[in-house]
Scaffold this active site. Structure first.
Site, mmCIF file in Angstrom:
data_model
loop_
_atom_site.group_PDB
_atom_site.id
_atom_site.type_symbol
_atom_site.label_atom_id
_atom_site.label_comp_id
_atom_site.label_asym_id
_atom_site.label_seq_id
_atom_site.Cartn_x
_atom_site.Cartn_y
_atom_site.Cartn_z
ATOM 1 N N ARG A 2 0.855 -11.185 6.680
ATOM 2 C CA ARG A 2 0.864 -9.983 5.841
ATOM 3 C C ARG A 2 2.122 -9.169 6.166
ATOM 4 N NH1 ARG A 2 -4.208 -9.974 8.441
ATOM 5 N NH2 ARG A 2 -3.582 -8.108 9.588
ATOM 6 N N CYS B 52 14.148 24.198 4.166
ATOM 7 C CA CYS B 52 13.187 24.930 3.339
ATOM 8 C C CYS B 52 12.426 23.934 2.454
ATOM 9 C CB CYS B 52 13.905 25.936 2.440
ATOM 10 S SG CYS B 52 15.150 26.932 3.282
ATOM 11 N N MET B 53 11.569 24.452 1.575
ATOM 12 C CA MET B 53 10.801 23.542 0.714
ATOM 13 C C MET B 53 11.722 22.769 -0.226
ATOM 14 S SD MET B 53 7.643 24.357 -1.884
ATOM 15 C CE MET B 53 6.609 25.139 -0.680
ATOM 16 N N ASP B 54 12.777 23.439 -0.695
ATOM 17 C CA ASP B 54 13.594 22.832 -1.758
ATOM 18 C C ASP B 54 15.094 22.810 -1.472
ATOM 19 O OD1 ASP B 54 11.113 23.080 -3.423
ATOM 20 O OD2 ASP B 54 11.623 25.195 -3.158
ATOM 21 N N LYS C 5 0.844 -1.203 0.000
ATOM 22 C CA LYS C 5 0.000 0.000 0.000
ATOM 23 C C LYS C 5 0.879 1.253 0.000
ATOM 24 C CE LYS C 5 -0.404 -0.538 5.015
ATOM 25 N NZ LYS C 5 -1.260 -1.082 6.084
ATOM 26 N N ARG D 159 -11.081 -0.373 14.435
ATOM 27 C CA ARG D 159 -10.955 0.365 13.177
ATOM 28 C C ARG D 159 -12.041 -0.110 12.223
ATOM 29 N NH1 ARG D 159 -5.020 0.638 10.374
ATOM 30 N NH2 ARG D 159 -5.462 -1.534 9.898
ATOM 31 N N TYR E 197 15.517 30.505 6.967
ATOM 32 C CA TYR E 197 14.328 31.215 7.450
ATOM 33 C C TYR E 197 14.318 31.329 8.971
ATOM 34 C CZ TYR E 197 12.061 30.623 2.872
ATOM 35 O OH TYR E 197 11.740 30.653 1.542
ATOM 36 N N HIS F 111 -6.421 -7.684 12.759
ATOM 37 C CA HIS F 111 -5.174 -6.913 12.719
ATOM 38 C C HIS F 111 -4.720 -6.600 14.144
ATOM 39 C CE1 HIS F 111 -2.092 -4.524 10.870
ATOM 40 N NE2 HIS F 111 -2.529 -3.377 11.342
HETATM 41 C C1 LIG Z 1 -0.504 -1.996 6.818
HETATM 42 C C2 LIG Z 1 -1.088 -3.285 7.225
HETATM 43 C C3 LIG Z 1 -0.274 -4.418 7.380
HETATM 44 C C4 LIG Z 1 1.233 -4.371 7.328
HETATM 45 O O1 LIG Z 1 1.734 -3.848 8.535
HETATM 46 P P1 LIG Z 1 3.310 -3.737 8.804
HETATM 47 O O2 LIG Z 1 3.419 -3.274 10.203
HETATM 48 O O3 LIG Z 1 3.819 -2.733 7.839
HETATM 49 O O4 LIG Z 1 3.871 -5.085 8.556
HETATM 50 C C5 LIG Z 1 -0.907 -5.616 7.638
HETATM 51 N N1 LIG Z 1 -2.250 -5.691 7.757
HETATM 52 C C6 LIG Z 1 -3.057 -4.621 7.643
HETATM 53 C C7 LIG Z 1 -4.524 -4.781 7.812
HETATM 54 C C8 LIG Z 1 -2.501 -3.378 7.398
HETATM 55 O O5 LIG Z 1 -3.312 -2.314 7.291
#
Ligand SMILES: *Cc1c(COP(=O)(O)O)cnc(C)c1O
Length: 394
Positions: free
Chosen positions: A232, A324-326, A41, A145, A277, A175
């Site tokens: 995951r 700064c920004m850049d 992601k 969540r 700045y 999760h």
């Molecule tokens: C982002 C996410 C993960 C991965 O988590 P990490 O800590 O980066 O390994 C796994 N499951 C869900 C539902 C997530 O949102």
């Protein structure tokens, strides 16, 4: 102009070989037979989802991919990725048809979604489409969540899903909110709730959902009891650590991303002169300072103002005043050889010294996940695959 010219101001080097090695090293730490899904992601945590997935798809260790949004999933299918893809979050109805057609797995936890998916899936089947809507039911065991509760109402939801036409239940998952802490009691409680719920489903329906999963990177690294059928892997893929409470000895992980720039100006300033700045830094003596053409517009945190440092000729050069920004300025008074055109390491290794995203994340009040995700679109990526550089077109 050649491809390489664009890489002079700043570039991120992403070593795909290291990501593949991190997968193999993590896999060795899993209960044998556990599948692994790569979480890509937010553009692969800033590393570039498509190149990362293209490097991982051929690996037998990787059974599929997870993303946060439908668009992220479509981008992978557009790139020709055929392994399973799961969208971990809620998806909005406009994306349902394309997701069903491309066999992108839904995270399911709402009754209205179930109904809409079923109606659509049945309608598409009448038109001759063979794919059903493939879902993973989300269970909330402690994040608060998304997900159904692992209670009587949750069981009713699962039974309803089983009894709905046009839906294939491929997975069920939860999760972990606190697996990255030394004290695993909260994570263990979540796992126990999940396990009891899975048992209850089997008792009451006689069905075992094929892919039951709960572990994130922290679970993979430190909790074999979290493995179930699938894990995951997110942050650890990229060689980054879920938190500083995770012991770094169980699995060897190498950070895949380095960030480099070039000094574009060197000058001397006298005592009393302010830098950047707001004049937050004033020279107390005569100094040699250098300008680095990178800023928060590239995702380099302004929070590193007066706190961060970079590496020049293998030595630490502190940031002077505000980022700064850049652009920002560094102190090279004690790095006499520093001159215009020299390489600057913002993240990564130079000689004996190393700057990690964990360190910069901490110094800037972000954390490593956020640091990685925020590396901007303005930063060209250079990929290393099988030891060879590949210049990307962005
Ligand atoms: C982002 C996410 C993960 C991965 O988590 P990490 O800590 O980066 O390994 C796994 N499951 C869900 C539902 C997530 O949102």
């Amino acid at each position: 102009m050649t491809d390489k010219d664009r890489y002079q101001r700043i570039y991120a080097e992403i070593d795909l070989d290291k990501i593949r090695q991190n997968v193999k090293n993590m896999k060795e730490n899993l209960v044998p037979g556990t599948k692994m899904m790569a979480v890509v992601k937010a553009d692969g945590y800033g590393h570039g989802a498509v190149p990362v997935v293209e490097a991982l798809e051929p690996l037998a260790e990787i059974s599929g991919f997870a993303v946060a949004t439908a668009e992220e999933a479509f981008a992978l299918r557009d790139a020709g990725i055929t392994k399973p893809i799961l969208v971990l979050g809620y998806t909005f109805p406009y994306s349902y048809e394309r997701m069903i057609r491309q066999e992108i797995r839904f995270t399911l936890f709402r009754t209205d979604t179930l109904k809409e998916l079923s109606d659509l899936s049945v309608r598409l089947a009448k038109d001759g489409l063979s794919q059903k809507a493939m879902v993973h039911i989300k269970v909330d065991t402690g994040m608060s969540r998304i997900g159904v509760r692992p209670d009587a109402e949750g069981i009713r939801f699962v039974k309803e899903v089983f009894g709905t036409e046009g839906i294939y239940v491929e997975g069920i998952f939860t999760h972990l909110a606190r697996a990255d802490e030394t004290d695993k009691s909260s994570a263990k409680k979540q796992i126990a709730l999940f396990e009891n719920f899975l048992d209850l489903i089997e008792q009451e329906t006689g069905r075992r959902i094929p892919l039951r999963h709960c572990a994130n990177s922290a679970g993979i690294l430190e909790m074999p009891c979290a493995d179930f059928d699938l894990v995951r892997a997110g942050i650890a893929l990229y060689g980054l650590w879920p938190s500083d409470e995770i012991k770094q000895d169980a699995v060897l992980l190498s950070p895949a991303l380095s960030l480099y720039s070039t000094i574009v100006y060197v000058k001397e300033i006298e005592a009393g002169r302010e830098v950047s700045y707001g004049g937050t830094f004033t020279a107390k003596k005569r100094m040699r300072i250098a300008t680095v053409p990178v800023g928060y517009g590239d995702g380099y945190p302004r929070g590193l103002s007066g706190k961060g440092f970079v590496l020049v000729h293998g030595k630490r050069a502190p940031i002077l005043g505000r980022v700064c920004m850049d652009q920002f300025m560094i102190d090279v008074t004690d790095i006499r050889e520093a001159k215009e055109g020299d390489k600057v390491t913002l993240v990564g290794r130079d000689g004996e010294e190393q700057i990690t995203m964990e360190l910069l994340g901490g110094l800037s009040g972000r954390f490593n996940y956020e640091f990685a995700c925020n590396i901007g679109k303005r930063v060209p990526r250079l990929y290393i695959k099988e030891g060879k550089p590949i210049f990307s077109s962005n």
